[in-house]
Motif scaffolding. Structure first.
Motif, PDB file in Angstrom:
ATOM      1  N   ASP A 176       0.827  -1.213   0.000  1.00 35.44           N
ATOM      2  CA  ASP A 176       0.000   0.000   0.000  1.00 35.44           C
ATOM      3  C   ASP A 176       0.860   1.261   0.000  1.00 35.44           C
ATOM      4  O   ASP A 176       0.600   2.210  -0.741  1.00 35.44           O
TER       5      ASP A 176
ATOM      6  N   LYS B 284       0.555   2.446  -3.539  1.00 38.64           N
ATOM      7  CA  LYS B 284      -0.894   2.505  -3.724  1.00 38.64           C
ATOM      8  C   LYS B 284      -1.600   3.540  -2.854  1.00 38.64           C
ATOM      9  O   LYS B 284      -2.671   4.021  -3.210  1.00 38.64           O
TER      10      LYS B 284
ATOM     11  N   ARG C  21       1.563   7.487  -3.678  1.00 40.26           N
ATOM     12  CA  ARG C  21       1.443   7.968  -5.061  1.00 40.26           C
ATOM     13  C   ARG C  21       1.982   9.381  -5.200  1.00 40.26           C
ATOM     14  O   ARG C  21       2.646   9.703  -6.180  1.00 40.26           O
TER      15      ARG C  21
END
Length: 322
Positions: A264, A268, A273
């Protein structure tokens, strides 16, 4: 601008960088107070808690952990980054020496790069000493990277443009992470803080050289060679970024970080990001300036999720590039 004038400006910038290395430089064992009690690695010291500038430090799972767990993971995270940084600097030195071996006499690149290699030697020493002081038994980069790293320095002479692109791919993420941690305003343990201050100060010259090296050479390439590098450029950036930033899942599991959290965080989660985009704003600017952004390469940047607006100037803070 004529080729002769461009080369003259390049040589002048190398002299400036070389003089900077003479006038402002650091020694790993005299400019860091390793045995100062304030620099001790204490597993009860909350200053080892990761700042939110690190995507792992910003992740809800990490923030919800007990303080002692956050400290333990923070010490581990710093040690892993330092070990990978040491390995990367080792590759840089070997590749730079390979590149230097057959340079013509009076080429100012020889003087500058030997200054850089000297500085990188001290960086590897301080990174490894940090690892040793933490007591974390980390192997650093993933196994495949450690195997391939035996051969990567050959690119220093065989394909120097790709090699120095790789140098940027390693230097830019570490530089970004360190600057973000210092800018965060959150507490940072004085030992990694001092290491970051030294590394940022000298790494600015190293990054400048790689930028100038590519700015001089790439515009002179023919269409085919430039097209090939335009596609390789984002690929190299993303692959080496992942090597440096993403910890091995087995190693992460040993300190209690679930695999889903690693997945994550890298890349993600919203913070992950954002970090991935922010890491490459400077090199996106460079790629635009030297003609490496085209329809095909933009597709690769986008597919690798490292596209976005280029920086307006080198070192532009990430908050201004959103």
């Amino acid at each position: 601008m004529t080729a002769n004038l461009t080369r003259k400006l390049y040589d002048e910038r190398l002299r400036t960088l070389s003089e900077g290395s003479v006038n402002v430089n650091f020694n790993a064992f005299t400019d860091i107070k390793w045995d100062d009690p304030a620099f001790a690695v204490d597993e009860n010291d909350p200053r080892w808690v990761l700042t939110t500038a690190d995507a792992l430090g910003a992740h809800p799972w990490y923030r919800e952990q007990p303080l002692e767990t956050q400290i333990r993971i923070g010490i581990w995270r710093w040690a892993v980054i330092a070990k990978v940084g040491m390995q990367f600097e080792n590759i840089l030195m070997r590749g730079a020496l390979d590149y230097l071996y057959e340079l013509d006499n009076r080429n100012p690149e020889f003087r500058y790069l030997t200054h850089e290699i000297t500085e990188e030697t001290h960086h590897t020493q301080m990174f490894q000493e940090l690892v040793n002081r933490t007591g974390v038994n980390t192997a650093g980069g993933k196994r495949w990277f450690r195997k391939v790293s035996r051969f990567l320095p050959l690119a220093g002479s065989l394909y120097p443009e790709a090699f120095f692109t790789g140098i940027l791919a390693g230097e830019e993420p570490i530089d970004h992470l360190q600057k973000a941690a210092l800018r965060s305003g959150e507490p940072v343990h004085p030992l990694p803080q001092r290491i970051m201050q030294i590394h940022i100060a000298e790494e600015a010259r190293h990054i400048s050289f790689a930028h100038e090296f590519l700015r001089l050479r790439v515009p002179r390439f023919g269409k085919t060679r430039r097209a090939a590098l335009s596609v390789l450029f984002p690929l190299i950036m993303r692959v080496l970024c992942d090597v440096i930033m993403i910890p091995d899942r087995k190693s992460a599991a040993e300190v209690g970080i679930p695999a889903w959290v690693v997945k994550d965080v890298f890349w993600k989660s919203d913070a992950g990001r954002k970090m991935l985009h922010d890491l490459f704003s400077d090199v996106r600017m460079l790629a635009e300036d030297i003609g490496l952004m085209n329809k095909a390469s933009r597709t690769v940047w986008r597919a690798l999720r490292i596209d976005g607006r280029p920086a307006r100037f080198r070192g532009e803070p990430a908050a201004l590039t959103d």
